[in-house]
Scaffold this motif. Structure first.
Motif, PDB file in Angstrom:
ATOM      1  N   LEU A   1       0.818  -1.203   0.000  1.00  0.00           N
ATOM      2  CA  LEU A   1       0.000   0.000   0.000  1.00  0.00           C
ATOM      3  C   LEU A   1       0.860   1.264   0.000  1.00  0.00           C
ATOM      4  N   ARG A   2       1.961   1.241   0.745  1.00  0.00           N
ATOM      5  CA  ARG A   2       2.865   2.398   0.794  1.00  0.00           C
ATOM      6  C   ARG A   2       3.312   2.821  -0.595  1.00  0.00           C
ATOM      7  N   PHE A   3       3.596   1.838  -1.450  1.00  0.00           N
ATOM      8  CA  PHE A   3       4.158   2.124  -2.769  1.00  0.00           C
ATOM      9  C   PHE A   3       3.092   2.069  -3.869  1.00  0.00           C
TER      10      PHE A   3
ATOM     11  N   PRO B   1      13.500  14.001  -0.932  1.00  0.00           N
ATOM     12  CA  PRO B   1      13.908  13.039  -1.968  1.00  0.00           C
ATOM     13  C   PRO B   1      14.266  11.667  -1.414  1.00  0.00           C
ATOM     14  N   LYS B   2      14.650  11.593  -0.151  1.00  0.00           N
ATOM     15  CA  LYS B   2      15.016  10.297   0.437  1.00  0.00           C
ATOM     16  C   LYS B   2      13.800   9.507   0.900  1.00  0.00           C
ATOM     17  N   ASN B   3      12.628  10.143   0.913  1.00  0.00           N
ATOM     18  CA  ASN B   3      11.413   9.476   1.379  1.00  0.00           C
ATOM     19  C   ASN B   3      10.325   9.638   0.327  1.00  0.00           C
ATOM     20  N   PRO B   4      10.365   8.822  -0.733  1.00  0.00           N
ATOM     21  CA  PRO B   4       9.384   9.001  -1.808  1.00  0.00           C
ATOM     22  C   PRO B   4       7.955   8.742  -1.349  1.00  0.00           C
ATOM     23  N   THR B   5       7.776   7.904  -0.319  1.00  0.00           N
ATOM     24  CA  THR B   5       6.439   7.599   0.171  1.00  0.00           C
ATOM     25  C   THR B   5       6.411   7.694   1.692  1.00  0.00           C
TER      26      THR B   5
ATOM     27  N   THR C   1       3.732   4.514   9.275  1.00  0.00           N
ATOM     28  CA  THR C   1       2.675   5.531   9.233  1.00  0.00           C
ATOM     29  C   THR C   1       1.308   4.949   9.570  1.00  0.00           C
ATOM     30  N   ILE C   2       0.943   3.838   8.945  1.00  0.00           N
ATOM     31  CA  ILE C   2      -0.389   3.263   9.161  1.00  0.00           C
ATOM     32  C   ILE C   2      -0.567   2.845  10.617  1.00  0.00           C
TER      33      ILE C   2
END
Length: 426
Positions: free
Chosen positions: A256-258, A315-319, A324-325
């Motif tokens: 889900l993250r990606f 930029p180091k954390n694309p998602t 988080t969930i």
């Protein structure tokens, strides 16, 4: 000092320091084949003149002055002259030593590990898998083995690394690291860098992992209060939507993250995930209940211009992060009681208790069947799962409103795709 003013040999330290450059480079004999070279730009260095095995005169550099003093230059010259008298050409020896060092540098575990990691990247592995490999390479594996020669690493070295990971309770990391190290040596052997294979059969001495603990999850009687708390959540819309989708779809939080907008067809009510992202050998598709479609329509107004449904920061954390969930659930008052992966346990338990077919549940959870069935059964039961997951989302709503007893599983008919539906924050 002019070179014409030199009075004695070997050259005195004051002479070495004060000799003046001339228009062209020149050398002054220090003694016994050792020369002091002075360049027009003032650079000074030492050279040894000797006759090689072919009877030709050669020059061997011994270092710059003042880094190499007169005393040290004379010592070096004496050592080289001793080798020359034993038939060792210092220039050839220097070249072969450089080649040996370069060959040794190309045969360290670090070089082999980086080559393996680049190969795995090129294969298109899931980013979360690559991130884990990179983390444990840098944190554990390379500090222990990185600068060692492949030929010098022993089975005990690999076993000790495995034991150190197990000692801190990281049994899953130890298992993955064991497999990665084995692959690194396997690729190094195939490339002709070594014949050493010290990482095989380590599983035979692996410490047994403690009994697997289920991810924190909720049972049906706990869901009404939880759903009320989640509806009152003040988490940001992307995080809150991810938390609801995790409940409604029972998908892996990492998948889900990606999630990417290009994978969703909200008109058809489907999310298609390519096999490269899955822990399977085929693409995966999940139907979207009407509640999920409505939530995604809201989310698209916020993140629809991005590649990712749930973009990160920087930029180091694309998602969004892997936590988080679970943090959304924790903020709703359920820290330690429910995590992202635990939502899959909750869905599986509830669907099984309400007698939905196991094969449909397993297909939704993207479980690969064991044995021959896992090879030949590629059915995804999409339409059956569409009915099942719409019932599940409706049943969660009914649990929250206290009307669950009125929602008969046997009375379900295939859902139509709505134009709008209730949002998770309503």
């Amino acid at each position: 000092m002019k070179r014409s003013a030199i009075k004695r040999r070997p050259l005195a330290d004051t002479t070495l320091a004060t000799l003046e450059p001339e228009a062209t480079e020149y050398r002054e004999l220090d003694g016994n084949g050792l020369y002091f070279r002075v360049k027009p730009d003032g650079g000074k260095s030492w050279q040894l003149r000797y006759k090689n095995a072919a009877g030709k005169w050669s020059w061997l550099g011994l270092g710059s002055y003042p880094e190499v003093s007169g005393a040290l230059a004379r010592k070096k010259a004496g050592e080289h002259q001793a080798n020359i008298s034993n038939g060792i050409d210092p220039l050839e020896h220097k070249r072969s030593e450089k080649a040996r060092q370069e060959a040794a540098a190309s045969r360290t575990f670090r070089v082999a590990a980086e080559d393996w990691f680049q190969y795995m990247q090129a294969k298109g592995l899931e980013q979360s898998t690559l991130d884990k490999a990179r983390t444990y390479l840098d944190k554990d594996i390379l500090p222990a083995l990185g600068d060692r020669q492949l030929d010098d690493i022993t089975r005990n070295d690999c076993a000790n690394l495995q034991a150190s990971l197990e000692a801190r309770g990281a049994h899953n990391v130890a298992k993955k690291a064991r497999g990665w190290i084995n692959q690194i040596f396997g690729r190094a052997i195939a490339r002709g860098l070594t014949e050493n294979d010290p990482a095989s059969r380590l599983s035979a001495i692996a410490a047994p992992a403690p009994a697997t603990r289920q991810q924190p999850h909720l049972l049906e009687h706990e869901l009404p209060d939880f759903l009320h708390a989640l509806r009152a959540s003040t988490s940001r819309l992307p995080a809150r939507t991810a938390a609801w989708l995790c409940l409604w779809l029972a998908v892996r939080p990492g998948m889900l993250r990606f999630a990417e907008w290009s994978e969703f067809d909200l008109d058809a009510g489907t999310w298609s995930v390519p096999a490269a992202k899955m822990k399977m050998d085929r693409d995966y598709m999940t139907p979207l209940p009407s509640q999920a479609i409505a939530a995604l329509q809201d989310l698209r107004r916020v993140t629809g211009g991005n590649r990712w449904l749930f973009p990160g920061v920087g930029p180091k954390n694309p998602t969004i992060s892997e936590n988080t969930i679970s943090q959304v659930y924790a903020n709703a008052g359920y820290k330690g009681r429910l995590v992202g992966h635990g939502a899959r346990h909750t869905a599986s338990t509830l669907l099984n208790e309400h007698d939905w077919p196991k094969k449909h549940i397993d297909a939704q959870l993207a479980h690969k069947l064991e044995g021959v069935a896992g090879v030949y059964n590629k059915a995804q039961y999409l339409e059956q799962r569409r009915v099942m997951m719409q019932w599940y989302a409706d049943y969660l709503d009914a649990l929250a409103s206290g009307t669950a007893k009125q929602l008969s599983r046997n009375a379900i008919t295939a859902p139509s795709l709505p134009q709008s539906a209730s949002r998770p924050d309503q």
